[in-house]
Design a protein around this motif. Sequence first.
Motif, mmCIF file in Angstrom:
data_model
loop_
_atom_site.group_PDB
_atom_site.id
_atom_site.type_symbol
_atom_site.label_atom_id
_atom_site.label_comp_id
_atom_site.label_asym_id
_atom_site.label_seq_id
_atom_site.Cartn_x
_atom_site.Cartn_y
_atom_site.Cartn_z
ATOM 1 N N UNK A 147 67.922 119.514 70.302
ATOM 2 C CA UNK A 147 67.973 118.385 69.367
ATOM 3 C C UNK A 147 66.702 117.568 69.515
ATOM 4 N N UNK A 148 66.453 116.736 68.515
ATOM 5 C CA UNK A 148 65.330 115.810 68.550
ATOM 6 C C UNK A 148 65.842 114.401 68.364
ATOM 7 N N UNK A 149 65.132 113.425 68.929
ATOM 8 C CA UNK A 149 65.606 112.045 68.890
ATOM 9 C C UNK A 149 64.622 111.130 68.188
ATOM 10 N N UNK A 158 69.135 109.877 66.520
ATOM 11 C CA UNK A 158 69.574 111.269 66.416
ATOM 12 C C UNK A 158 69.467 111.934 67.777
ATOM 13 N N UNK A 159 70.001 113.145 67.862
ATOM 14 C CA UNK A 159 69.861 113.918 69.080
ATOM 15 C C UNK A 159 71.098 113.929 69.951
ATOM 16 N N UNK A 160 71.025 114.714 71.017
ATOM 17 C CA UNK A 160 72.135 114.809 71.960
ATOM 18 C C UNK A 160 73.371 115.418 71.335
ATOM 19 N N UNK A 161 74.499 114.762 71.537
ATOM 20 C CA UNK A 161 75.773 115.283 71.049
ATOM 21 C C UNK A 161 75.884 115.280 69.527
ATOM 22 N N UNK A 162 74.967 114.624 68.860
ATOM 23 C CA UNK A 162 74.959 114.666 67.394
ATOM 24 C C UNK A 162 74.729 116.091 66.879
ATOM 25 N N UNK A 163 74.143 116.935 67.703
ATOM 26 C CA UNK A 163 73.984 118.337 67.315
ATOM 27 C C UNK A 163 75.326 119.047 67.214
ATOM 28 N N UNK A 164 76.324 118.527 67.916
ATOM 29 C CA UNK A 164 77.671 119.106 67.838
ATOM 30 C C UNK A 164 78.453 118.447 66.702
ATOM 31 N N UNK A 165 78.440 117.124 66.672
ATOM 32 C CA UNK A 165 79.078 116.367 65.592
ATOM 33 C C UNK A 165 78.071 115.375 65.041
ATOM 34 N N UNK A 166 77.618 115.570 63.798
ATOM 35 C CA UNK A 166 78.138 116.444 62.740
ATOM 36 C C UNK A 166 77.557 117.848 62.699
ATOM 37 N N UNK A 167 76.600 118.162 63.590
ATOM 38 C CA UNK A 167 75.850 119.406 63.472
ATOM 39 C C UNK A 167 76.663 120.644 63.179
ATOM 40 N N UNK A 168 77.766 120.848 63.936
ATOM 41 C CA UNK A 168 78.580 122.059 63.726
ATOM 42 C C UNK A 168 80.051 121.681 63.513
ATOM 43 N N UNK A 169 80.277 120.511 62.913
ATOM 44 C CA UNK A 169 81.642 119.995 62.752
ATOM 45 C C UNK A 169 82.174 120.196 61.337
ATOM 46 N N UNK A 170 83.505 120.000 61.214
ATOM 47 C CA UNK A 170 84.166 120.031 59.919
ATOM 48 C C UNK A 170 84.112 118.670 59.245
ATOM 49 N N UNK A 171 84.613 118.580 58.022
ATOM 50 C CA UNK A 171 84.411 117.379 57.202
ATOM 51 C C UNK A 171 85.134 116.124 57.676
ATOM 52 N N UNK A 172 86.298 116.236 58.317
ATOM 53 C CA UNK A 172 87.081 115.036 58.654
ATOM 54 C C UNK A 172 86.382 114.142 59.669
ATOM 55 N N UNK A 173 85.990 114.718 60.789
ATOM 56 C CA UNK A 173 85.358 113.905 61.826
ATOM 57 C C UNK A 173 83.965 113.454 61.394
ATOM 58 N N UNK A 174 83.287 114.260 60.560
ATOM 59 C CA UNK A 174 81.981 113.858 60.021
ATOM 60 C C UNK A 174 82.137 112.628 59.134
ATOM 61 N N UNK A 175 83.143 112.666 58.261
ATOM 62 C CA UNK A 175 83.390 111.513 57.402
ATOM 63 C C UNK A 175 83.753 110.277 58.193
ATOM 64 N N UNK A 176 84.507 110.474 59.293
ATOM 65 C CA UNK A 176 84.931 109.327 60.100
ATOM 66 C C UNK A 176 83.755 108.615 60.737
ATOM 67 N N UNK A 177 82.853 109.346 61.389
ATOM 68 C CA UNK A 177 81.784 108.641 62.089
ATOM 69 C C UNK A 177 80.810 108.015 61.102
ATOM 70 N N UNK A 178 80.610 108.650 59.948
ATOM 71 C CA UNK A 178 79.772 108.025 58.924
ATOM 72 C C UNK A 178 80.413 106.740 58.404
ATOM 73 N N UNK A 179 81.723 106.783 58.211
ATOM 74 C CA UNK A 179 82.414 105.604 57.695
ATOM 75 C C UNK A 179 82.425 104.485 58.732
#
Length: 425
Positions: A147-149, A158-179
């Motif tokens: 990842x890059x920061x 950016x970077x770190x665990x963001x590569x996992x969520x939303x990087x390789x995540x489904x829509x529900x948890x992606x929508x939650x952290x954006x909201x």
Amino acid sequence: MKMVENLLGELSLEKIANLVENTLYEMKLNKVLLIHPDYTRQDFSDKLVPLIYKQLKTMGMKEFHTLNASGTHRAMSEIEIREKLGLFEEEFTFFNHEYANPDALVNVGFLSREFVSEKTLGDLKQPLPITLNKLFFEKYDLIIVLSGTSPHESTGFSGGLKSIIPGIAGPDVVGLFHWAAVLIGIPRIIGSLSNPARDVINEACRVAFEKIRSPIIFFNMVYEETDHGIVPKGLYTGSGYEGALKAYEMAVRASEKIHIIYLDKPVKKAVQVIGKNYDEIWTAGKGSYKLQKPGVIVPGGEIIIYAPHIRIFHSNKQMDKAIRAVGYHCKDYVKEFLKTHPEFDLNVASHVINVRGDGKFDPATRKEEFAFNVVLATAIPKEECEAVGLSYLDPKSIKKEDFQSPDCLWIEHGGKFLYDLKKEA
């Protein structure tokens, strides 16, 4: 776990190679998964990955798989992936993350109702599933996450665990952290190490990491984009969940010194010159995000997103349609919209708010007032821009010399740097 830091000049390939060797030593490997940034991130993956690949081969690696942590961005072609990773002749199997394909995802748990309510200031009150790409839970001898920061509108950096969520995540948890980020607001989120959106990412990853079957190592890059290309400035590594958090924090401290530009006074107009790696408004919207710190744009000022190559709001037809359905509005307008459209994509809702910026909405009169104007100077026609609530400017009419006065800002490498006002001593 050793870490390398160099904020005075370029981080040499020799130093990078030494860190790779010291990080991956004494491991016997057969099958490895590399999770990497996508085409929208201009970093030094093309320098780092060949060194990682070479080291892994000396350790017995037979199978090398790669997963593009694209989140909700478009898929990458094989040519794009090879160029991104600097692997032109090497053999490997590549995968694109499919965030909207249920068959590519697995549910590994839930974020509790109480947690969701707390992080959305009571706006959402239901548990949400944590869905991630199935490959993350296959048995590998090692998973490596790149990842890059740099400052980020929805996660602070950016970077770190963001590569996992939303990087390789489904829509529900992606929508939650954006909201969760939208409810706090870009000015308070961007450029912060800790915030509610990061809390969502960290907690969801904590749950997910209990289910993975492979050891995992993070490589967190810090770099500077110049007229001569990407200059590596730092590289931080960590193993497992706690290691990821520590490497990310060190990368943030480095990024703060590189990616935040302080202005002496507010500006009336700012032109963000968007590069080709941002090929839709979904990503080019960073040109607005990174000018929203309080006081940077004078009240009633203007942000121009100058990107003649962009023709669409989103490459995904369903999401493009959703953007056109709601339009770009302030938070209060979109929250009112969601009352009658409760199933609407929160990821899209967050995007349109973030691009349009701070404003006020009167539900009685249906009128909005905004802190600044957002103008698209792209290949998207005028009528389409105005239909979603954004202004239009013919990109052919833009000349750099017209924006050289003290109250204007012409920004090369648009969307890459966070702007803020100098703090009084």
